[in-house]
Every structure is written in structure tokens, then in C-alpha cells.
Design a protein around this motif. Structure first.
Motif, short mmCIF file in Angstrom:
data_model
loop_
_atom_site.label_atom_id
_atom_site.label_comp_id
_atom_site.label_asym_id
_atom_site.label_seq_id
_atom_site.Cartn_x
_atom_site.Cartn_y
_atom_site.Cartn_z
N ALA A 145 120.64 -15.15 -20.45
CA ALA A 145 120.84 -16.01 -19.28
C ALA A 145 122.32 -16.19 -18.98
N ASP A 146 123.12 -16.38 -20.02
CA ASP A 146 124.57 -16.54 -19.82
C ASP A 146 125.19 -15.24 -19.31
N GLY A 147 124.67 -14.11 -19.82
CA GLY A 147 125.19 -12.82 -19.37
C GLY A 147 124.89 -12.57 -17.90
N LEU A 148 123.69 -12.96 -17.47
CA LEU A 148 123.32 -12.79 -16.07
C LEU A 148 124.15 -13.70 -15.16
N ASP A 149 124.35 -14.94 -15.59
CA ASP A 149 125.17 -15.87 -14.80
C ASP A 149 126.59 -15.33 -14.63
N MET A 150 127.15 -14.81 -15.73
CA MET A 150 128.50 -14.29 -15.67
C MET A 150 128.58 -13.10 -14.72
N MET A 151 127.61 -12.18 -14.81
CA MET A 151 127.63 -10.99 -13.94
C MET A 151 127.51 -11.38 -12.48
N GLN A 152 126.61 -12.32 -12.17
CA GLN A 152 126.45 -12.75 -10.77
C GLN A 152 127.75 -13.36 -10.25
N GLU A 153 128.39 -14.21 -11.06
CA GLU A 153 129.65 -14.82 -10.61
C GLU A 153 130.74 -13.77 -10.49
N MET A 154 130.76 -12.81 -11.41
CA MET A 154 131.78 -11.77 -11.36
C MET A 154 131.63 -10.90 -10.11
N LEU A 155 130.40 -10.55 -9.77
CA LEU A 155 130.17 -9.74 -8.58
C LEU A 155 130.58 -10.48 -7.31
N GLN A 156 130.23 -11.76 -7.23
CA GLN A 156 130.62 -12.55 -6.05
C GLN A 156 132.14 -12.71 -5.98
N TYR A 157 132.77 -12.87 -7.14
CA TYR A 157 134.23 -12.99 -7.19
C TYR A 157 134.88 -11.69 -6.70
N MET A 158 134.39 -10.55 -7.19
CA MET A 158 134.97 -9.26 -6.81
C MET A 158 134.76 -9.00 -5.31
N LYS A 159 133.60 -9.38 -4.80
CA LYS A 159 133.35 -9.23 -3.36
C LYS A 159 134.34 -10.09 -2.57
N ILE A 201 132.37 -9.39 -28.09
CA ILE A 201 132.70 -9.09 -26.70
C ILE A 201 132.80 -10.38 -25.91
N SER A 202 133.73 -10.42 -24.98
CA SER A 202 133.83 -11.58 -24.08
C SER A 202 134.24 -11.11 -22.70
N PHE A 203 133.61 -11.68 -21.69
CA PHE A 203 133.95 -11.41 -20.29
C PHE A 203 134.64 -12.64 -19.72
N SER A 204 135.66 -12.43 -18.91
CA SER A 204 136.32 -13.55 -18.25
C SER A 204 136.65 -13.18 -16.81
N ILE A 205 136.66 -14.21 -15.96
CA ILE A 205 136.93 -14.05 -14.53
C ILE A 205 138.14 -14.90 -14.19
N PRO A 206 139.18 -14.34 -13.58
CA PRO A 206 140.38 -15.13 -13.25
C PRO A 206 140.03 -16.37 -12.45
N GLY A 207 140.56 -17.51 -12.90
CA GLY A 207 140.36 -18.76 -12.17
C GLY A 207 139.02 -19.41 -12.37
N SER A 208 138.18 -18.84 -13.22
CA SER A 208 136.83 -19.39 -13.42
C SER A 208 136.64 -19.83 -14.87
N PRO A 209 136.02 -20.98 -15.08
CA PRO A 209 135.74 -21.41 -16.46
C PRO A 209 134.57 -20.66 -17.06
N LYS A 210 133.82 -19.94 -16.25
CA LYS A 210 132.63 -19.24 -16.74
C LYS A 210 133.03 -18.01 -17.54
N THR A 211 132.54 -17.91 -18.76
CA THR A 211 132.77 -16.74 -19.61
C THR A 211 131.45 -16.34 -20.25
N TYR A 212 131.44 -15.19 -20.84
CA TYR A 212 130.27 -14.76 -21.59
C TYR A 212 130.76 -14.10 -22.87
N SER A 213 130.24 -14.54 -24.01
CA SER A 213 130.63 -13.98 -25.30
C SER A 213 129.38 -13.63 -26.10
#
Length: 336
Positions: free
Chosen positions: A119-133, A280-292
Motif C-alpha cells: 500500500a505504501d509503495g502504491l501511494d508513493m508511485m502515484q504521488e511520484m507520477l503526479q509530481y513528475m507530470k 531501498i528507499s524512494f523519495s520525491i523532492p519537496g514531499s514528506p512521502k517516502t517508501y522504504s
């Protein structure tokens, strides 16, 4: 007569000067006409190569967006245009095309199999895709931090080596047959493993999205000016000896090679047991949301796939990283 000759010379000189002056403009116009008439990548390439700051370069960059054959190529061309002309005359059309493609690609992701996802991985990916867009970014940075906590058989104390040899039921002594672990992990082999992580992540992205729609690059190798705005995936992996504790002493695990029951008493050599931890950890600039997440596996699981005894540890680590990258991809929804 002499005066007329001088006038003729001057006229010829003026014509030559005019030709020299106007020839580049004429050549550029012809090249641009070719772009308009042919509307091919080759024509655009030729114009960009010869007139990188030409009068029609913005039009040519926009033409590349229009003629891009696939979504991944189109996104890359849009990035190229927006980087050079953030307020250009085609910016509205280019941004509309960007949003249209991203909406289409995000729908592909939303349609993927997610039964094994986190669930955390999916949330991170959705936010990352919207951020990149939103930020007009289509690159994921990968940082790899490998560490070694390994030692060879001859680094264990003499009592340990003697006790291990007493358990050896083969005709080949351990000291003669065990391949050095450290010989398999030098700077170049670790760099190859890091490159493998990047390429595996790219392959998993390409399984779901259009080819190279999201580019995966090594953070150490890119000089992109947008680097600070790119989301990052960090892989910290550690290669360790598998050891068994007897009393207060560690004893290495040893495997015969080849891993077969046909002739267990006469192996070609031995490989020490190893395991690898991956964080492994994913991070998005300016976002507190991460996935580890963390994965761990013994590379002895891959003994039967080893083709070369002396490179056995490198081969097994390669198999392991490929397997773990597939598991990580499933956890973040990159599964068809």
C-alpha cells in the motif's frame, strides 16, 4: 578600357561577397524547407546539427514533438523543447501534449496487477507520477551504495579452518578448492552490479509504461540541470558471509561446485555461502512521502545457475539482484 575592367572586377567581387554573405542563410532556409516537406527525424537532425542556434530551431524542435513515433520519444522531445523555450510560442500546445500523454500512461499504471503490491509503495508511485507530470520531469535517479562484509576462508583462524576441513567429505581440500570471495568484488565488478540495478529498474518501468517514457539513470553519471528536481530511488546493498555460530566462534558455510549430486566426492571447487541485504528507499523532492523496504536472500539459492566457478560469486549476486529487483517492482505496482 582599364577603368571598365576595374568596374567589372568590383562588380564580380561584390557578387562574390553577397553570395558568401547570403549562402548560409540560403542553406539554412533550404534545410528548414526540407524539414517542413519531409517531416522526418533525419531532416530535423540535420538542421539541428548544422544550425543549433538557427532562425528556425524552435520550429524544428516543435516539429520533433509532432513527429515523435512513440510516447517515450515524444516526452523526451517535449522536455528538450521546454528546457530551451519555457515561454516559447508553442508552449501551450507542447504542455497540452505532455498532459495528454501522462494521463494515458498513468492509466496504464492504474491498470496493473497489484495483488503483490505494498500500500505504501502504491501511494508513493502515484504521488511520484503526479509530481513528475506536474513538474515536467520524466527521469528517475538511482543511487547505489554497495558495501562488503566478506572474508576469505584463509582469513578465519587456524582452528576454524582445521575444524571445517574435518567435516570435508570430498577428495579436494578446502584450502586448495575454495574460490576467493574478495577476488570477485573489485571496483569494476561493483560498478557492473550498480549498472545492473539501474538497467533492471528501467526494464520494469518499460514493462508498464511506453519504452523510456520514464528514464532511469544513475545519479552519479547524470549532469542534467534538472537533477535536483528528480525523484530518487536509493539502493543500499550489503554482501555478507553466511556463518554458523559454534560457541562464540563463527564458521563459514561452504558449498561444493558444481551443485550436483552426480559426483559429490569429487567437486571442481568450493564457494563460500553468502547473503545480500538490500534496503531501498524512494523519495520525491519537496514531499514528506517516502517508501522504504528491505529484501534479504542467500546467493547459495542460485548455485545451480553458476556457469563459471571463478566468477561464481559475481554470477550469483547478479541473479540475486535481478530477483530482488523483480520483487521490489511488484511491491510498487510495476507488474503487468
Amino acid at each position: 578600357m582599364k577603368k571598365k575592367f576595374i568596374i567589372v572586377i568590383l562588380i564580380i567581387a561584390a557578387i562574390v561577397a553577397a553570395v558568401i554573405f547570403f549562402l548560409p542563410m540560403i542553406q539554412e532556409m533550404l534545410a528548414y524547407n526540407k524539414v517542413n516537406n519531409e517531416q522526418t527525424v533525419e531532416a530535423c537532425d540535420s538542421y539541428e546539427k548544422n544550425w543549433p542556434e538557427g532562425k528556425h530551431i524552435e520550429d524544428v524542435l516543435y516539429m520533433r514533438v509532432q513527429i515523435a513515433k512513440d510516447e517515450g520519444t515524444c516526452i523526451n522531445e517535449i522536455c528538450k523543447y521546454l528546457e530551451k523555450y519555457p515561454d516559447g510560442k508553442y508552449v501551450k500546445e507542447v504542455n497540452n501534449r505532455w498532459d495528454e500523454i501522462w494521463d494515458k500512461e498513468i492509466k496504464k499504471y492504474e491498470a496493473t496487477e497489484k495483488s503483490l503490491a505494498s500500500a505504501d509503495g502504491l501511494d508513493m508511485m502515484q504521488e511520484m507520477l503526479q509530481y513528475m507530470k506536474r513538474e515536467r520531469i520524466n527521469t528517475l535517479l538511482v543511487t547505489c551504495n554497495p558495501t562488503l562484509d566478506i572474508k576469505d576462508f584463509d582469513e578465519y583462524d587456524e582452528d576454524t579452518q582445521l575444524l571445517m576441513q574435518r567435516t570435508n567429505e570430498t577428495s579436494l581440500p578446502y584450502k586448495e578448492g575454495i574460490v576467493s570471495v574478495k577476488s570477485n568484488y573489485d571496483t569494476s565488478s561493483l560498478e557492473a552490479l550498480n549498472n545492473l540495478v539501474v538497467s533492471e529498474m528501467q526494464q520494469h518501468m518499460n514493462q508498464v509504461f511506453s519504452t523510456d517514457f520514464i528514464k532511469v539513470v544513475s545519479a552519479d553519471k547524470t549532469k542534467d540541470e534538472m537533477k535536483a528536481k528528480m525523484p530518487t530511488a536509493t539502493f543500499d546493498y550489503k554482501i555478507n558471509n553466511i556463518e554458523m555460530a559454534i560457541g562464540d566462534k563463527p564458521y563459514p558455510q561452504i558449498w561444493s561446485y558444481p551443485a550436483t549430486e552426480d559426483d559429490e566426492e569429487n567437486p571442481d571447487g568450493f564457494l563460500l555461502g553468502l547473503y545480500v541485504d538490500i534496503n531501498i528507499s524512494f523519495s520525491i523532492p519537496g514531499s514528506p512521502k517516502t517508501y522504504s523496504d528491505m529484501c534479504s536472500s542467500e546467493i547459495s539459492d542460485y548455485l545451480e545457475q553458476v556457469k563459471n566457478l571463478n566468477d561464481g560469486y559475481k554470477e550469483m549476486t547478479t541473479f540475486l539482484l535481478q530477483d530482488q529487483m523483480a520483487k521490489i517492482a511488484k511491491k510498487i505496482g510495476l507488474t503487468l
